[in-house]
Scaffold this motif. Structure first.
Motif, PDB file in Angstrom:
ATOM      1  N   LEU A 171      20.511  36.686  76.367  1.00 52.52           N
ATOM      2  CA  LEU A 171      21.718  36.461  75.569  1.00 52.52           C
ATOM      3  C   LEU A 171      21.637  37.212  74.242  1.00 52.52           C
ATOM      4  O   LEU A 171      22.605  37.842  73.803  1.00 52.52           O
ATOM      5  N   ILE A 172      20.469  37.169  73.609  1.00 52.94           N
ATOM      6  CA  ILE A 172      20.290  37.870  72.335  1.00 52.94           C
ATOM      7  C   ILE A 172      20.462  39.374  72.522  1.00 52.94           C
ATOM      8  O   ILE A 172      21.130  40.052  71.723  1.00 52.94           O
ATOM      9  N   LEU A 173      19.889  39.915  73.578  1.00 55.18           N
ATOM     10  CA  LEU A 173      20.026  41.348  73.849  1.00 55.18           C
ATOM     11  C   LEU A 173      21.473  41.715  74.146  1.00 55.18           C
ATOM     12  O   LEU A 173      21.946  42.795  73.773  1.00 55.18           O
ATOM     13  N   PHE A 174      22.174  40.825  74.813  1.00 55.91           N
ATOM     14  CA  PHE A 174      23.583  41.074  75.128  1.00 55.91           C
ATOM     15  C   PHE A 174      24.410  41.176  73.842  1.00 55.91           C
ATOM     16  O   PHE A 174      25.344  41.986  73.745  1.00 55.91           O
ATOM     17  N   LEU A 175      24.080  40.358  72.836  1.00 52.34           N
ATOM     18  CA  LEU A 175      24.842  40.335  71.589  1.00 52.34           C
ATOM     19  C   LEU A 175      24.405  41.414  70.599  1.00 52.34           C
ATOM     20  O   LEU A 175      25.141  41.700  69.647  1.00 52.34           O
ATOM     21  N   SER A 176      23.242  41.991  70.818  1.00 50.38           N
ATOM     22  CA  SER A 176      22.721  42.961  69.840  1.00 50.38           C
ATOM     23  C   SER A 176      23.635  44.176  69.757  1.00 50.38           C
ATOM     24  O   SER A 176      24.109  44.695  70.763  1.00 50.38           O
ATOM     25  N   GLY A 177      23.888  44.603  68.521  1.00 53.29           N
ATOM     26  CA  GLY A 177      24.716  45.776  68.293  1.00 53.29           C
ATOM     27  C   GLY A 177      26.204  45.532  68.426  1.00 53.29           C
ATOM     28  O   GLY A 177      26.995  46.477  68.325  1.00 53.29           O
TER      29      GLY A 177
ATOM     30  N   GLU B 169      29.669  43.375  67.135  1.00 54.00           N
ATOM     31  CA  GLU B 169      30.160  42.630  65.977  1.00 54.00           C
ATOM     32  C   GLU B 169      30.531  41.193  66.319  1.00 54.00           C
ATOM     33  O   GLU B 169      30.585  40.340  65.444  1.00 54.00           O
ATOM     34  N   GLY B 170      30.808  40.934  67.567  1.00 57.77           N
ATOM     35  CA  GLY B 170      31.171  39.584  67.970  1.00 57.77           C
ATOM     36  C   GLY B 170      31.653  39.571  69.400  1.00 57.77           C
ATOM     37  O   GLY B 170      32.340  40.495  69.841  1.00 57.77           O
ATOM     38  N   VAL B 171      31.291  38.518  70.126  1.00 58.74           N
ATOM     39  CA  VAL B 171      31.711  38.358  71.518  1.00 58.74           C
ATOM     40  C   VAL B 171      32.301  36.960  71.658  1.00 58.74           C
ATOM     41  O   VAL B 171      31.725  35.983  71.177  1.00 58.74           O
ATOM     42  N   SER B 172      33.463  36.851  72.320  1.00 63.09           N
ATOM     43  CA  SER B 172      34.114  35.558  72.457  1.00 63.09           C
ATOM     44  C   SER B 172      33.303  34.646  73.391  1.00 63.09           C
ATOM     45  O   SER B 172      32.582  35.104  74.271  1.00 63.09           O
ATOM     46  N   GLU B 173      33.455  33.348  73.171  1.00 58.22           N
ATOM     47  CA  GLU B 173      32.751  32.371  73.997  1.00 58.22           C
ATOM     48  C   GLU B 173      33.181  32.487  75.451  1.00 58.22           C
ATOM     49  O   GLU B 173      32.351  32.358  76.360  1.00 58.22           O
ATOM     50  N   GLU B 174      34.478  32.743  75.690  1.00 60.25           N
ATOM     51  CA  GLU B 174      34.962  32.870  77.066  1.00 60.25           C
ATOM     52  C   GLU B 174      34.268  34.016  77.794  1.00 60.25           C
ATOM     53  O   GLU B 174      33.894  33.893  78.964  1.00 60.25           O
ATOM     54  N   GLU B 175      34.087  35.126  77.102  1.00 58.91           N
ATOM     55  CA  GLU B 175      33.430  36.270  77.735  1.00 58.91           C
ATOM     56  C   GLU B 175      31.973  35.959  78.026  1.00 58.91           C
ATOM     57  O   GLU B 175      31.457  36.298  79.098  1.00 58.91           O
ATOM     58  N   LEU B 176      31.295  35.306  77.101  1.00 52.07           N
ATOM     59  CA  LEU B 176      29.888  34.958  77.317  1.00 52.07           C
ATOM     60  C   LEU B 176      29.730  34.011  78.506  1.00 52.07           C
ATOM     61  O   LEU B 176      28.813  34.164  79.316  1.00 52.07           O
ATOM     62  N   LEU B 177      30.630  33.041  78.615  1.00 52.57           N
ATOM     63  CA  LEU B 177      30.566  32.110  79.745  1.00 52.57           C
ATOM     64  C   LEU B 177      30.823  32.837  81.055  1.00 52.57           C
ATOM     65  O   LEU B 177      30.200  32.528  82.078  1.00 52.57           O
ATOM     66  N   GLU B 178      31.729  33.804  81.037  1.00 50.83           N
ATOM     67  CA  GLU B 178      32.010  34.537  82.264  1.00 50.83           C
ATOM     68  C   GLU B 178      30.830  35.402  82.683  1.00 50.83           C
ATOM     69  O   GLU B 178      30.625  35.669  83.877  1.00 50.83           O
ATOM     70  N   TRP B 179      30.047  35.852  81.727  1.00 55.51           N
ATOM     71  CA  TRP B 179      28.851  36.645  82.040  1.00 55.51           C
ATOM     72  C   TRP B 179      27.700  35.765  82.510  1.00 55.51           C
ATOM     73  O   TRP B 179      26.624  36.264  82.821  1.00 55.51           O
ATOM     74  N   GLY B 180      27.898  34.458  82.526  1.00 54.21           N
ATOM     75  CA  GLY B 180      26.876  33.572  83.066  1.00 54.21           C
ATOM     76  C   GLY B 180      26.052  32.827  82.033  1.00 54.21           C
ATOM     77  O   GLY B 180      25.157  32.052  82.393  1.00 54.21           O
ATOM     78  N   PHE B 181      26.309  33.040  80.753  1.00 52.87           N
ATOM     79  CA  PHE B 181      25.590  32.292  79.719  1.00 52.87           C
ATOM     80  C   PHE B 181      26.172  30.884  79.607  1.00 52.87           C
ATOM     81  O   PHE B 181      27.295  30.622  80.035  1.00 52.87           O
TER      82      PHE B 181
END
Length: 293
Positions: A187-193, A195-207
């Motif tokens: 998850l940390i690597l996904f967010l690196s670099g 500016e911001g990712v929505s919660e909906e997108e993160l949940l869809e990616w499986g987090f």
């Protein structure tokens, strides 16, 4: 005038209503008697199911967008209403619900228990009937409604749309040193670099939400309700983010949208996914093709 109205449940209803504008009612949003929202898909003849009202001062969709919905629904044998409301942000789907509010009456003649209930409603201005009956009992609430100390009425409720964006609060190397879980490191690597990712997108990616809450609590992530500056348009907080069926709505000027679309397509390709692009006009499709080559 009788309107053919697309409904969220996939049904097409026939309703009467007043229309005094010179333009076509096609694509205008309506509030239907069943307590939900619909979109006018045309006019017709027949027997009306009820009367609709128009809450807006402008159409929600144009004829080109309606045509796209009809084509997609026809290609996949889906009800047009389900396709349409599956793509629209939920802020446009108003629903009617019952609410109880206090009457402007003196309560000195009431017993202490009844005064407590009325004051409870006054402090909150309005409450749901189910919640009030569950808290104080159905009989006393029914009595206060019958005697006019409380008033039950219908109200159209606009959904509150709040998009939550996550980003790293600490440098990447520091964040990775603080966690041992492989899922949290991913998850940390996904967010690196970013500016911001929505919660909906993160949940869809499986987090998972518990992973987000844990990293927030430990000070590794930070939460914002403001959209990242790189996202197109000022309205992205309302209409951007993941919608149902896994679609992403990009909102803004065409140049900014195409830039975001290019990034989205590249990410999909890297994950072995395809991207379906539907444009209302040929010139928009040609311009998108030039950017994506």
């Amino acid at each position: 005038m009788l309107f053919r109205v697309l409904l969220p449940n996939g049904r097409t209803g026939l309703y009467r209503g007043s229309w005094e504008r010179e333009e076509s009612p096609l694509g205008w949003r309506v509030l239907v008697p069943e307590g939900t929202t619909g979109v006018v898909a045309g006019v017709s003849e027949g027997t009306a199911e009820g009367e609709v009202s128009f809450p807006d001062e402008a159409p929600l969709l144009g004829s080109a967008q309606i045509s796209v919905v009809e084509e997609v629904a026809g290609d996949y044998f889906l009800p047009r209403g389900r396709v349409l409301f599956g793509l629209l942000p939920s802020v446009f789907l108003w629903k009617r619900r019952k609410l109880i509010r206090p009457a402007l009456r003196e309560t000195s003649s009431l017993d202490p228990r009844s005064r407590e209930i009325v004051e409870y409603v006054r402090r909150r201005r309005q409450v749901s009937p189910e919640g009030l009956r569950r808290k104080f009992g159905s009989e006393v609430v029914r009595l206060l409604l019958r005697k006019g100390f409380l008033i039950e009425e219908n109200e159209w409720v606009i959904p509150r749309v709040e998009v939550r964006y996550y980003r790293l609060k600490v440098p990447l190397s520091s964040a990775l040193r603080k966690v041992r879980s492989q899922r949290r490191r991913r998850l940390i690597l996904f967010l690196s670099g970013r500016e911001g990712v929505s919660e909906e997108e993160l949940l869809e990616w499986g987090f998972r939400r518990e992973e987000l809450r844990d990293l927030l609590r430990r000070g590794i992530l930070e939460l914002s309700h403001e959209p990242p500056r790189s996202l197109p348009g000022k309205e992205v907080e309302v209409s951007g983010g993941r919608l149902r069926r896994g679609r992403t709505l990009l909102w803004g000027n065409l140049q900014a949208v195409l830039g975001a679309l290019k990034e989205l397509c590249a990410r999909n390709l890297s994950e072995g996914r395809s991207t379906l692009l539907i444009a209302p006009e040929l010139k928009d499709a040609e311009r998108a093709a030039q950017v994506l080559r």
